[in-house]
Design a protein around this motif. Structure first.
Motif, PDB file in Angstrom:
ATOM      1  N   GLU A   1       2.065  -1.673  24.126  1.00 30.20           N
ATOM      2  CA  GLU A   1       3.151  -2.571  24.557  1.00 30.20           C
ATOM      3  C   GLU A   1       2.801  -3.239  25.887  1.00 30.20           C
ATOM      4  N   PHE A   2       2.306  -2.433  26.833  1.00 28.91           N
ATOM      5  CA  PHE A   2       1.957  -2.970  28.151  1.00 28.91           C
ATOM      6  C   PHE A   2       0.770  -3.923  28.039  1.00 28.91           C
TER       7      PHE A   2
ATOM      8  N   PRO B   1      -4.642  -0.338  30.275  1.00 22.66           N
ATOM      9  CA  PRO B   1      -5.175  -1.469  31.055  1.00 22.66           C
ATOM     10  C   PRO B   1      -5.205  -1.115  32.554  1.00 22.66           C
ATOM     11  N   PRO B   2      -6.022  -1.856  33.338  1.00 24.66           N
ATOM     12  CA  PRO B   2      -6.230  -1.481  34.742  1.00 24.66           C
ATOM     13  C   PRO B   2      -4.959  -1.409  35.608  1.00 24.66           C
ATOM     14  N   THR B   3      -3.904  -2.151  35.243  1.00 25.00           N
ATOM     15  CA  THR B   3      -2.707  -2.135  36.095  1.00 25.00           C
ATOM     16  C   THR B   3      -1.556  -1.301  35.504  1.00 25.00           C
TER      17      THR B   3
ATOM     18  N   MET C   1       3.324   1.609  36.698  1.00 29.27           N
ATOM     19  CA  MET C   1       4.602   2.141  36.195  1.00 29.27           C
ATOM     20  C   MET C   1       4.787   3.585  36.634  1.00 29.27           C
TER      21      MET C   1
ATOM     22  N   ALA D   1      -3.630  -8.637  27.284  1.00 32.72           N
ATOM     23  CA  ALA D   1      -4.898  -7.953  27.042  1.00 32.72           C
ATOM     24  C   ALA D   1      -5.211  -7.963  25.543  1.00 32.72           C
ATOM     25  N   THR D   2      -6.456  -8.215  25.213  1.00 37.31           N
ATOM     26  CA  THR D   2      -6.844  -8.231  23.801  1.00 37.31           C
ATOM     27  C   THR D   2      -7.943  -7.216  23.485  1.00 37.31           C
ATOM     28  N   ASP D   3      -8.478  -6.534  24.506  1.00 36.54           N
ATOM     29  CA  ASP D   3      -9.514  -5.528  24.269  1.00 36.54           C
ATOM     30  C   ASP D   3      -8.944  -4.464  23.319  1.00 36.54           C
TER      31      ASP D   3
ATOM     32  N   LYS E   1       3.065   2.968  24.454  1.00 38.85           N
ATOM     33  CA  LYS E   1       3.316   2.295  25.742  1.00 38.85           C
ATOM     34  C   LYS E   1       2.074   1.515  26.175  1.00 38.85           C
TER      35      LYS E   1
ATOM     36  N   ALA F   1       1.814  -7.211  26.883  1.00 40.95           N
ATOM     37  CA  ALA F   1       2.630  -7.907  27.883  1.00 40.95           C
ATOM     38  C   ALA F   1       1.784  -8.582  28.964  1.00 40.95           C
ATOM     39  N   VAL F   2       0.565  -8.089  29.207  1.00 42.63           N
ATOM     40  CA  VAL F   2      -0.303  -8.748  30.193  1.00 42.63           C
ATOM     41  C   VAL F   2      -1.386  -9.585  29.513  1.00 42.63           C
TER      42      VAL F   2
ATOM     43  N   HIS G   1      -7.391  -0.783  23.834  1.00 47.89           N
ATOM     44  CA  HIS G   1      -5.994  -0.433  24.123  1.00 47.89           C
ATOM     45  C   HIS G   1      -5.181  -0.163  22.850  1.00 47.89           C
TER      46      HIS G   1
END
Lengths: 149, 140
Positions: A27-28, A56-58, A62, A34-36, A24, A31-32, A39
């Protein structure tokens, strides 16, 4: 219909336990945009001192919204979900959410106010582990548009 | 990133593209299947100009330039925004969001950052602020 101001101060029961997974998080993160690699790659995460990949921070939204759902479903509050707009969102991370974490969301209605025919509801939600550690505190403001808007 | 971070340090800005596929992907990943984010007819019927991006997608995407500058997503310790305008996402061409960020203060290993996000000249996030923990190499 305006939201009932009497529900301010109400705290709801914790949501069902949510287990944070590597899949998850990845996947999340995609979706935003993120490339770090923290994750996606457990080795990268471990090299930075985390037990596993981190969210990720957000990501927490969920889970916090599972707690907020009690507010939406409280007949005493009288929230018309079809008129709801997300106004503000904030997170305070005491540490990152890590794959394998199990947390529950507990929501309190902090404030209900009326302005310009709309109702604004401020909700504070904490994500807590079974040991009682608060990982993330979230604040969200939702606006319930009035009939005239 | 290297060198001293101080109030006024500018974080490299970025243009973030969003199209319908971006929204479908975010809907699936986040579980937010609100119809206004994928059905143009429905969005127009409730007075919106078009399908609009999830506010939480915008929030999640707008922190990424800060994350890349920091070098570690886990160093973002607080992040808050107000959703000040919707981001309409047309079928043809999608939309571009201009994201900028700058350090407003530094206290020990903690920095405060203001983030801006605009789409077609309109601010789509207001009062967007992050608190981050700097790496030892970034502290004066």
């Amino acid at each position: 219909m305006a939201v009932n101001p009497e529900v301010a101060g109400r705290t709801y029961p914790p949501s069902a336990p949510y287990v944070v997974s590597r899949a998850k998080i990845a996947e999340f993160a995609r979706a935003v945009g993120a490339t770090d690699q923290v994750h996606f790659d457990p080795d990268v995460a471990r090299s930075r001192g985390y037990a596993d990949v981190i969210a990720p921070p957000t990501f927490a939204v969920m889970i916090t919204q599972q707690g907020d759902r009690h507010v939406m479903n409280d007949p005493d509050a009288g929230i018309d979900y079809s008129r709801l707009v997300h106004g503000e969102q904030g997170f305070e991370h005491h540490r990152p959410l890590v794959a394998g974490d199990e947390v529950q969301a507990t929501t309190t209605i902090e404030k209900v106010r009326q302005a310009g025919g709309h109702s604004m509801v401020t909700m504070g939600t904490t994500l807590t582990t079974p040991d009682g550690e608060v990982v993330t505190s979230s604040t969200s403001v939702v606006v319930i548009r009035g009939d005239e808007a | 990133m290297s060198g001293q971070i101080e109030a006024g340090t500018v974080i490299p800005s970025r243009t973030i593209h969003v199209d319908r596929a971006t929204l479908v992907r975010y809907a699936g990943a986040s579980g937010d299947f609100n119809t206004i984010h994928w059905d143009e007819q429905f969005a127009r019927s409730v007075g919106l100009p078009d399908v609009i991006a999830h506010g939480m997608w915008t929030m999640g995407a707008a922190i990424q330039p800060v994350v890349d500058w920091l070098g570690d997503a886990g160093r973002v310790t607080a992040y808050s925004v107000r959703f000040s305008a919707p981001v309409p996402v047309p079928h043809d061409g999608g939309a571009d969001i201009e994201v900028g960020a700058a350090v407003t203060s530094v206290d020990g290993d903690t920095a405060s950052i203001d983030i801006t996000a605009t789409c077609d000249g309109r601010k789509v996030l207001a009062r967007a602020r992050a608190t981050v923990r700097l790496a030892p190499s970034q502290i004066a």
